[in-house]
Design a protein around this motif. Sequence first.
Motif, PDB file in Angstrom:
ATOM      1  N   MET A 192      -4.997  11.347  12.904  1.00 44.42           N
ATOM      2  CA  MET A 192      -3.966  10.618  11.981  1.00 44.42           C
ATOM      3  C   MET A 192      -4.446  11.560  10.487  1.00 44.42           C
ATOM      4  O   MET A 192      -3.299  11.841   9.871  1.00 44.42           O
ATOM      5  CB  MET A 192      -4.056   9.306  11.653  1.00 44.42           C
ATOM      6  N   LEU A 193      -5.528  11.344   9.942  1.00 46.87           N
ATOM      7  CA  LEU A 193      -5.609  12.122   8.533  1.00 46.87           C
ATOM      8  C   LEU A 193      -6.656  13.169   8.575  1.00 46.87           C
ATOM      9  O   LEU A 193      -7.644  13.338   8.261  1.00 46.87           O
ATOM     10  CB  LEU A 193      -6.395  11.131   7.574  1.00 46.87           C
ATOM     11  N   ASP A 210      -2.790  14.911   4.218  1.00 49.06           N
ATOM     12  CA  ASP A 210      -2.802  13.293   4.618  1.00 49.06           C
ATOM     13  C   ASP A 210      -3.570  12.605   3.842  1.00 49.06           C
ATOM     14  O   ASP A 210      -2.987  11.380   3.519  1.00 49.06           O
ATOM     15  CB  ASP A 210      -3.224  13.411   6.011  1.00 49.06           C
ATOM     16  N   TRP A 211      -4.708  12.868   3.237  1.00 44.84           N
ATOM     17  CA  TRP A 211      -5.320  11.915   2.437  1.00 44.84           C
ATOM     18  C   TRP A 211      -4.825  11.617   1.035  1.00 44.84           C
ATOM     19  O   TRP A 211      -5.073  10.532   0.546  1.00 44.84           O
ATOM     20  CB  TRP A 211      -6.730  12.427   2.321  1.00 44.84           C
ATOM     21  N   THR A 257      -0.184  10.788   1.350  1.00 49.73           N
ATOM     22  CA  THR A 257       0.499   9.650   1.999  1.00 49.73           C
ATOM     23  C   THR A 257       0.107   8.308   1.417  1.00 49.73           C
ATOM     24  O   THR A 257      -1.122   8.266   0.867  1.00 49.73           O
ATOM     25  CB  THR A 257       0.301  10.015   3.421  1.00 49.73           C
ATOM     26  N   PHE A 258       0.656   7.275   1.556  1.00 53.45           N
ATOM     27  CA  PHE A 258       0.145   6.070   1.013  1.00 53.45           C
ATOM     28  C   PHE A 258      -0.764   5.534   2.087  1.00 53.45           C
ATOM     29  O   PHE A 258      -1.775   5.103   1.661  1.00 53.45           O
ATOM     30  CB  PHE A 258       1.390   4.934   1.492  1.00 53.45           C
ATOM     31  N   THR A 259      -1.076   5.937   3.384  1.00 50.84           N
ATOM     32  CA  THR A 259      -1.996   5.721   4.241  1.00 50.84           C
ATOM     33  C   THR A 259      -3.094   6.190   3.922  1.00 50.84           C
ATOM     34  O   THR A 259      -4.285   5.673   3.739  1.00 50.84           O
ATOM     35  CB  THR A 259      -1.595   5.837   5.766  1.00 50.84           C
ATOM     36  N   GLY A 260      -2.972   7.533   3.365  1.00 53.06           N
ATOM     37  CA  GLY A 260      -4.308   8.282   3.012  1.00 53.06           C
ATOM     38  C   GLY A 260      -4.806   7.741   1.667  1.00 53.06           C
ATOM     39  O   GLY A 260      -5.982   7.726   1.629  1.00 53.06           O
ATOM     40  N   VAL A 266      -4.533   4.777   0.487  1.00 50.88           N
ATOM     41  CA  VAL A 266      -5.315   3.694   0.818  1.00 50.88           C
ATOM     42  C   VAL A 266      -6.512   3.821   1.679  1.00 50.88           C
ATOM     43  O   VAL A 266      -7.718   3.095   1.435  1.00 50.88           O
ATOM     44  CB  VAL A 266      -4.347   2.492   1.647  1.00 50.88           C
ATOM     45  N   ALA A 267      -6.567   4.587   2.736  1.00 47.70           N
ATOM     46  CA  ALA A 267      -7.919   4.752   3.627  1.00 47.70           C
ATOM     47  C   ALA A 267      -8.882   5.310   2.557  1.00 47.70           C
ATOM     48  O   ALA A 267     -10.105   5.056   2.542  1.00 47.70           O
ATOM     49  CB  ALA A 267      -7.670   5.730   4.490  1.00 47.70           C
ATOM     50  N   MET A 282      -0.055   6.345  -5.754  1.00 46.43           N
ATOM     51  CA  MET A 282       1.121   6.061  -5.031  1.00 46.43           C
ATOM     52  C   MET A 282       2.291   6.254  -5.770  1.00 46.43           C
ATOM     53  O   MET A 282       3.269   6.703  -5.198  1.00 46.43           O
ATOM     54  CB  MET A 282       0.591   4.829  -4.350  1.00 46.43           C
TER      55      MET A 282
END
Length: 188
Positions: A1-2, A7-8, A11-14, A16-17, A67
């Motif tokens: 996914m990342l 990706d890190w 993206t919002f997911t990246g 946050v991760a 973000m």
Amino acid sequence: MLDKWQDWVGTFTGVVAGTVVALPVAAVVVCGLAYRRRNTGATTGWAWRRSLAEVGSVYGTVPFVWMTLMPGSGAGIVPGRVSLVPLQDLLAMDRGQVIGNLLVLAALGCFAPLRFAALASLPRILALAAGCSALIETAQYVLQLDRVSSVDDILLNTAGAGLAALASRRWWLATATGSHMPAIRRAG
């Protein structure tokens, strides 16, 4: 996914991760700073509060600001949009947007008065948060990030910082009175 670095950071997911992955690093930095300050004569409480305030304000603010400055799908193509009517956008925001806007500067509101005694008052924190939020909204507009620069975002960011400041008030009032300042070493 990342899989890729984009990706890190893109993206919002990246983000946050990455923030979760960085938590142990932030904890080690707090411990290292507190240890260093304690060895130079600071009281234990003061060393820990100041170290936590410095790292916490950066760790808790940078990901949210990152973000808010992520470009949308029409970045650079769509002209900047501005909404200056208070509470108009607020009624159209979903719960996640409201909570996210409240969190953008919450760490700054919580920790800045612990670090800077001059900021140890609610009006000063609100002024700092409003100024920082206005800068963020201006950057979104100037950089044409395909985002709406809204006065409601400024109001929510400022309110979040103010609420966080009130939540930490007991600790920053103790710091402002000097009860945790470093001990002065005497030559001898």
